[in-house]
Design a protein around this motif. Structure first.
Motif, PDB file in Angstrom:
ATOM      1  N   SER A 255      -5.898   0.079 -12.824  1.00  0.00           N
ATOM      2  CA  SER A 255      -5.089   0.998 -12.013  1.00  0.00           C
ATOM      3  C   SER A 255      -3.973   1.603 -12.851  1.00  0.00           C
ATOM      4  O   SER A 255      -3.644   2.786 -12.715  1.00  0.00           O
TER       5      SER A 255
ATOM      6  N   SER B 270      -0.393   8.604  -6.262  1.00  0.00           N
ATOM      7  CA  SER B 270      -1.381   8.125  -7.216  1.00  0.00           C
ATOM      8  C   SER B 270      -2.752   8.605  -6.787  1.00  0.00           C
ATOM      9  O   SER B 270      -2.952   9.045  -5.677  1.00  0.00           O
TER      10      SER B 270
ATOM     11  N   SER C 297      -1.028  11.915  -2.608  1.00  0.00           N
ATOM     12  CA  SER C 297      -0.278  10.677  -2.705  1.00  0.00           C
ATOM     13  C   SER C 297       0.369  10.616  -4.079  1.00  0.00           C
ATOM     14  O   SER C 297       0.166  11.476  -4.927  1.00  0.00           O
TER      15      SER C 297
ATOM     16  N   TYR D  14       2.441  -0.216  -9.760  1.00  0.00           N
ATOM     17  CA  TYR D  14       1.261  -0.873 -10.308  1.00  0.00           C
ATOM     18  C   TYR D  14       1.647  -1.921 -11.355  1.00  0.00           C
ATOM     19  O   TYR D  14       1.008  -2.976 -11.465  1.00  0.00           O
TER      20      TYR D  14
ATOM     21  N   ASN E 154      -5.105   3.587  -6.701  1.00  0.00           N
ATOM     22  CA  ASN E 154      -4.452   3.012  -5.531  1.00  0.00           C
ATOM     23  C   ASN E 154      -5.300   1.915  -4.910  1.00  0.00           C
ATOM     24  O   ASN E 154      -4.797   0.850  -4.516  1.00  0.00           O
TER      25      ASN E 154
ATOM     26  N   ASN F 257       0.812  -1.208   0.000  1.00  0.00           N
ATOM     27  CA  ASN F 257       0.000   0.000   0.000  1.00  0.00           C
ATOM     28  C   ASN F 257       0.849   1.263   0.000  1.00  0.00           C
ATOM     29  O   ASN F 257       1.875   1.343   0.651  1.00  0.00           O
TER      30      ASN F 257
END
Length: 470
Positions: free
Chosen positions: A411, A376, A374, A420, A381, A3
């Motif tokens: 994603s 992304s 962030s 990713y 995410n 994460n």
């Protein structure tokens, strides 16, 4: 890929540097606590964030310093005189329980402890004004003279029907940021008379303690609907949000601790009901809580089944363009909310900053930079994390793996970053598409180089994929 976490940090960039006096620091938390016991001084735990990105687009003659008024001699002398200091980062496993218990979410954090690890005061943030730290020290010293949580707990255990002591215990815990007071508020509510629940302040106090959503305290607090309606209509949004979040987090945490599915459903349902006029966000809130519960208690079957339905129906039934519009709107709202939460924060216009940066000589220019985005967008995410979770669980079910592959590809479509692609490569490998997995991992490495991030772990994974040992 693990994460990706967004942090809100206040950094200070100064166009000059100097040699600062050093704090006297202990080598470990254990040593600091031992020194605290022998010297009768409290511990000041300074928790920083490691690996901060360096600012870009600065003048050629700019010297970067992340130091603050904490480095001023007067501040350092005061800290050394009154506290035992242990300075570390949030990745230090020895302080994780303290971070969790004291609900530390902003960094750098300054957490003040007794020798028995009782937290009695905390603060956070950098500042160029030493008055902030002098004030922090004075408040911490004052708080250290008050009754400790351990002392109050001992008094409470000696007489659990004494609501005066119980309320003081709850207030002391709340003062340092401990929001999980659900069990204590159950006892507090049980000690009250039925007429006490017709008092607005009593009801508000119970709800702010974060009672279990299926507990007796919450039910008793809701007996007078006029008060509840008035509370949710008149209290500030920030206060209402905080009490709702405390109720949800305390209930779901206890549900997971005791593997109580009924309580977990109650927490998830409460979370959904907080979005009364937004069905879509309500369903997202419900499933986020119930998925966390299944994941925490390692109920893989229910997790995979629930996640499959949720991510397909919430994240995959909307087009990329629509997602980007939603996210742009959310980012704008978050920005406005963040600025509104800091009414005393000085704002410097770009034009003013540019003019200051052109000044020659030894002039000191300070810029306050606040970041809260962030690497992304949240949809990408969430899909990446869901896909990685399916891989991490170890399922070999082709249906679940195919879903994870589709989520991963989406994603990347939303935000094509190295992490990713790494997720997609792992899923392709698990599905048996080795050649495609190799190509995808190579793209991940190329992306990481462009992003100027480390490729070591990605290259190691590529070797495993090629050797079929992943």
């Amino acid at each position: 890929m693990k994460n990706l976490i967004a942090l809100a940090l206040s950094l200070f960039i100064t166009y000059s540097s100097g040699i600062a006096q050093e704090l006297k620091k202990s080598k470990s938390l254990k040593t600091a606590l031992e020194q605290s016991l022998s010297s009768k001084k409290p511990v000041l735990l300074i928790i920083e964030v490691s690996g901060l990105p360096k600012p870009t687009d600065l003048p050629p003659n700019a010297k970067i310093s992340f130091k603050s008024a904490l480095d001023e001699p007067e501040v350092i002398n005061s800290i050394n005189e009154n506290f035992v200091v242990y300075k570390t980062t949030m990745s230090d496993t020895s302080v994780r329980s303290i971070i969790r218990e004291a609900n530390v979410k902003s960094f750098p954090a300054f957490v003040f402890l007794r020798a028995n690890k009782d937290v009695f005061y905390k603060d956070f943030g950098n500042s160029t004004d030493q008055k902030k730290y002098i004030s922090m020290i004075e408040k911490a010293l004052s708080a250290s003279k008050e009754a400790s949580i351990s002392d109050l707990e001992a008094q409470f255990n000696a007489d659990k029907n004494n609501n005066t002591v119980l309320r003081k215990l709850i207030d002391t815990r709340k003062k340092i940021g401990i929001t999980n007071n659900a069990q204590l508020i159950e006892q507090y509510a049980n000690n009250l008379k039925i007429g006490d629940f017709n008092d607005y302040q009593n009801v508000l106090y119970i709800l702010e303690a974060g009672p279990y959503s299926d507990g007796n305290a919450y039910k008793l607090a809701n007996t007078n609907r006029k008060i509840i309606d008035s509370l949710y209509r008149t209290e500030p949004l920030q206060r209402r949000t905080a009490l709702n979040n405390a109720i949800i987090s305390n209930t779901i945490a206890d549900a997971a601790k005791n593997k109580n599915t009924s309580r977990a459903i109650s927490a998830a349902s409460f979370a959904r009901n907080t979005w009364t006029r937004d069905y879509r966000r309500g369903e997202q809130a419900y499933n986020t809580q119930i998925l966390w519960y299944y994941s925490t208690i390692k109920d893989t079957a229910n997790y995979l089944r629930t996640a499959s339905y949720f991510y397909d129906n919430f994240y995959m039934n909307i087009g990329v363009d629509s997602i980007k519009k939603i996210e742009a709107k959310d980012r704008k709202a978050l920005s406005q909310k963040h600025i509104a939460s800091m009414p005393n924060q000085k704002q410097i216009s770009k034009e003013k900053l540019d003019s200051l940066q052109k000044i020659d000589g030894k002039t000191v220019v300070t810029q306050s930079v606040v970041t809260f985005s962030s690497t992304s967008n949240s949809y990408a995410n969430e899909l990446n994390n869901a896909a990685w979770k399916f891989y991490e669980i170890g399922t070999k079910n082709l249906n679940y793996l195919s879903k994870a592959m589709i989520w991963s590809r989406r994603s990347i479509e939303l935000n094509p970053i190295a992490g990713y692609y790494d997720t997609l490569a792992h899923i392709l490998y698990r599905l048996g598409y080795n050649e495609e997995a190799i190509k995808t991992q190579e793209i991940a490495i190329d992306k990481a180089k462009i992003e100027k991030s480390s490729t070591a772990s990605l290259e190691l994974e590529l070797k495993k994929i090629k050797a079929k040992t992943l």
